[in-house]
Design an enzyme around this catalytic site. Sequence first.
Site, PDB file in Angstrom:
ATOM      1  N   ASP A 155       0.838  -1.203   0.000  1.00 18.99           N
ATOM      2  CA  ASP A 155       0.000   0.000   0.000  1.00 18.99           C
ATOM      3  C   ASP A 155       0.873   1.254   0.000  1.00 18.99           C
ATOM      4  O   ASP A 155       1.662   1.481   0.922  1.00 18.99           O
ATOM      5  CB  ASP A 155      -0.917  -0.002   1.231  1.00 18.99           C
ATOM      6  CG  ASP A 155      -1.896   1.156   1.193  1.00 18.99           C
ATOM      7  OD1 ASP A 155      -2.996   0.972   0.667  1.00 18.99           O
ATOM      8  OD2 ASP A 155      -1.536   2.258   1.664  1.00 18.99           O
ATOM      9  N   LEU A 156       0.719   2.072  -1.038  1.00 16.65           N
ATOM     10  CA  LEU A 156       1.582   3.238  -1.206  1.00 16.65           C
ATOM     11  C   LEU A 156       1.415   4.251  -0.078  1.00 16.65           C
ATOM     12  O   LEU A 156       2.389   4.830   0.409  1.00 16.65           O
ATOM     13  CB  LEU A 156       1.309   3.909  -2.563  1.00 16.65           C
ATOM     14  CG  LEU A 156       2.288   5.014  -2.956  1.00 16.65           C
ATOM     15  CD1 LEU A 156       3.719   4.487  -3.031  1.00 16.65           C
ATOM     16  CD2 LEU A 156       1.892   5.627  -4.289  1.00 16.65           C
TER      17      LEU A 156
END
Length: 199
Positions: A155-156
């Site tokens: 997840d960025l």
Amino acid sequence: MGQHLAEAQAHLSSVCEVMATLIPRHTPPDITPKKPEDYFSVLVSSILGQQLSVKAADTIEARLTAALGPHNPTVLSGATVEELREHGLSRSKASYVIGMADAFARGEIDPHELATAESDVVVSHLTALKGIGPWTAEMFLIFGMGHPDIWSPGDLGLRKAVWAHFGEDADVSNIAERWKPFRSYAALYLWEFSDNTPG
């Protein structure tokens, strides 16, 4: 609020200075587990929302629900790709939704079995479906099932928030180890930080 919130706040504050700073500043979203009967609907929403703004996804979902009623595996497994495209779904998302509906309708995926399964089993069942990758399965474990200790290394937003606090060379998954057994809650606070950070 999720049944573990107070416990998670106390634990995270005691093991990590960053969490001790974030927790008083942010209110995390509720991750109370949904009923197994709602799992299918949560997953349909997840597929519809992939790579779209919340507003665009909500519009498509509203059109789909207006046409076919609440998300139902039997109804959606009988739909055609063309029919779903008329309500705003892309060709690929339409085929993913129909495929998943079919798996639920035939009992290949039993929500009541998922409800009691270990998180890695849930991930392997869901990622066997076309259109659901590890990230979607991890989000389902957190927001659909209320699992307290899920970490989504891809997840960025989480990666950026960890780097903002621990430096850009920090190993995101190693840092997350300190937050066990409440990594989902740590993630909620990191997302809140990301959402409230300009730029």
